[in-house]
Design an enzyme around this catalytic site. Structure first.
Site, PDB file in Angstrom:
ATOM      1  N   PHE A 145      29.780  19.474 -44.772  1.00 40.34           N
ATOM      2  CA  PHE A 145      28.323  19.313 -44.708  1.00 40.34           C
ATOM      3  C   PHE A 145      27.879  18.537 -45.937  1.00 40.34           C
ATOM      4  CE2 PHE A 145      23.929  20.124 -45.632  1.00 40.34           C
ATOM      5  CZ  PHE A 145      23.337  19.908 -44.396  1.00 40.34           C
ATOM      6  N   ASP A 230      31.213  16.535 -54.018  1.00 42.72           N
ATOM      7  CA  ASP A 230      29.853  16.936 -53.663  1.00 42.72           C
ATOM      8  C   ASP A 230      29.681  18.373 -54.142  1.00 42.72           C
ATOM      9  OD1 ASP A 230      27.540  17.904 -52.569  1.00 42.72           O
ATOM     10  OD2 ASP A 230      27.859  17.042 -50.567  1.00 42.72           O
ATOM     11  N   LYS A 259      20.142  20.277 -55.299  1.00 49.31           N
ATOM     12  CA  LYS A 259      19.715  21.671 -55.187  1.00 49.31           C
ATOM     13  C   LYS A 259      19.266  22.260 -56.537  1.00 49.31           C
ATOM     14  CE  LYS A 259      21.358  22.793 -50.677  1.00 49.31           C
ATOM     15  NZ  LYS A 259      22.509  22.270 -49.963  1.00 49.31           N
TER      16      LYS A 259
HETATM   17  C1  LIG Z   1      22.473  21.013 -49.144  1.00 49.36           C
HETATM   18  C2  LIG Z   1      23.634  20.105 -49.266  1.00 49.36           C
HETATM   19  C3  LIG Z   1      23.475  18.710 -49.125  1.00 49.36           C
HETATM   20  C4  LIG Z   1      22.161  18.076 -48.722  1.00 49.36           C
HETATM   21  O1  LIG Z   1      21.134  18.323 -49.625  1.00 49.36           O
HETATM   22  P1  LIG Z   1      19.603  18.087 -49.163  1.00 49.36           P
HETATM   23  O2  LIG Z   1      18.824  18.246 -50.437  1.00 49.36           O
HETATM   24  O3  LIG Z   1      19.277  19.142 -48.145  1.00 49.36           O
HETATM   25  O4  LIG Z   1      19.526  16.722 -48.598  1.00 49.36           O
HETATM   26  C5  LIG Z   1      24.591  17.918 -49.312  1.00 49.36           C
HETATM   27  N1  LIG Z   1      25.788  18.447 -49.624  1.00 49.36           N
HETATM   28  C6  LIG Z   1      25.970  19.770 -49.763  1.00 49.36           C
HETATM   29  C7  LIG Z   1      27.324  20.297 -50.129  1.00 49.36           C
HETATM   30  C8  LIG Z   1      24.911  20.647 -49.572  1.00 49.36           C
HETATM   31  O5  LIG Z   1      25.101  21.964 -49.674  1.00 49.36           O
END
Ligand SMILES: *Cc1c(COP(=O)(O)O)cnc(C)c1O
Length: 410
Positions: A145, A230, A259
């Site tokens: 994700f 990520d 985040k």
């Molecule tokens: C939440 C998340 C995203 C996307 O972040 P948004 O601010 O919702 O666009 C990307 N990668 C990971 C691992 C995430 O948990």
């Protein structure tokens, strides 16, 4: 505009609203929050064990973060990058320092930062490795994700996220998570990067086998491709370290952060790398109107100050290990597995019995907010600032709720 009758019940029983239905939230309407606690419209209090998917690592309205935002609100909130402001460089220097890298490219949301990292890797591959224009490939992992843009959902294997949203962006190869040999086999002369969540969050807090990240680092070094971590959800203390990659002592070439970087107050994301990589993006080639705005970077600077001493990370590791031990030892009925790292764990239910959604609803009735993830899994990520007594309370509620849904008659 068509006027909708406001009191017409929907099939699900809810009142017709004007909010797009891209989410299906728990039936709880929150009005205020402080630390690890939130209050709903009926005055009921809940322990927040989701923390906005780790965007609230420092709790609701953390006093230091709110104060930093207030100070900045009274000075300057936005310039656009057409002009300089006196906050951006200080933030970038501090974040680069936290990551032991040279430089920072600020954006707003996580998905934008992932998109930026993809563009960076493609341009780097084109300029530095001589990969032909339009040929660059990035290796990604099954059940990943990384966000919701058209390019990112192009390499998702979640049908809900992907189906119907084509045409899809090419240039990605997906391999099983945890399998470094599969990565090695997927690398070609066109590969520019490997994009990985060091712990897969949305997939249900999937911790890879020991040695996986180190093996990935070796494959990337051997092939001369970028390792992009990520750490949007796994980073900034969540997994018991500043970055989940630290658990194996692995330094990625590129960090993608978001985040918690915005302290739960503003959207703030970033791509962090050394100059020999980041310098391939030149003026005019990439940008964002709000990216790196002084309100966001003032909060982000204070977020980094909260992380610099390292005690929140150590707290996450110690309290998280204790919590995980307790949940495993409880041998909860109907629970297939409890797993996690730091203050981030998942309870996976045996399939064919109660659903993750049912457990999340039972938890909310007992005063704890959490969210089901993929499969029949509920993930927990309380604020890193949660007190030990509140954590004990949360664990007690989780145990009671799991027993209640396993045996509805009792
Ligand atoms: C939440 C998340 C995203 C996307 O972040 P948004 O601010 O919702 O666009 C990307 N990668 C990971 C691992 C995430 O948990």
């Amino acid at each position: 505009m068509t006027t909708l009758p406001l009191d017409l019940p929907e099939p699900g029983g809810a009142v017709m609203s004007h909010t797009a239905r891209n989410y299906d939230p728990l039936p709880v309407t929150l009005t205020s929050g402080e630390g690890s606690w939130v209050t709903d419209t009926e005055g009921r209090r809940y322990l927040d064990c989701l923390s906005a998917y780790s965007a609230l690592n420092f709790g609701h309205r953390n006093p230091r973060l709110v104060a930093a935002a207030r100070r900045q609100l009274d000075r300057l909130t936005l310039t656009s990058r057409a002009f300089r402001d006196d906050r951006l460089d200080e933030f970038c220097a501090a974040l680069a320092g936290l990551c032991a890298k040279d430089a920072v490219l600020p954006m707003n949301t996580g998905a934008e930062a992932v998109e930026s990292a993809i563009k960076l890797a493609r341009k780097w591959g084109h300029e530095r490795k001589g990969v032909a224009a339009g040929k660059a490939e990035i290796v990604v992992f099954e059940h990943n994700f990384h966000g919701r843009t058209t390019t990112i959902i192009s390499f998702s294997d979640d049908p809900l996220a992907r189906c119907g949203f084509g045409p899809y962006t090419p240039g990605f190869r997906s391999v099983p998570f945890g399998d470094a040999a599969a990565v090695e086999a997927a690398v070609t002369e066109h590969t520019v990067a490997v994009l990985v969540e060091p712990i897969q969050g949305e997939a249900g807090v999937i911790v890879p086998p020991p040695g996986f990240l180190r093996a990935l680092r070796a494959v990337c070094d051997e092939a001369g491709v970028l390792l992009i971590a990520d750490e949007i959800q796994s980073g900034l203390g969540r997994a018991g370290y500043t970055f989940a990659s630290d658990h194996e002592g692995v330094e990625p070439d590129v960090y993608v952060l978001g985040k918690a970087l915005g302290g739960g107050i503003v959207p703030l994301s970033a791509v962090v790398a050394d100059w020999d990589i980041l310098e391939v993006i030149r003026p005019g080639e990439h940008g964002s109107t709000f990216g790196g705005n002084p309100l966001a970077t003032a909060v982000g600077r204070e977020v980094i100050r909260l992380l610099e001493p390292g005690d929140l990370q150590a707290r996450s590791a110690a309290l998280g290990a204790r919590a995980l031990d307790r949940l495993v030892a409880a041998e909860l009925p109907g629970v297939l597995e409890v797993r996690g790292r730091g203050l981030w764990w998942a309870v996976e239910l045996e399939s064919g019995r109660a659903t993750g959604r049912a457990l999340a609803e039972e938890l909310s009735r007992r005063g704890l907010l959490a969210k089901d993830a993929h499969g029949d899994t509920v993930r927990f990520s309380p604020p890193l600032t949660t007190s030990e007594s509140d954590l004990d309370l949360a664990l007690g509620i989780i145990e009671e709720a799991a027993r209640a849904i396993a045996d509805p008659g009792s």
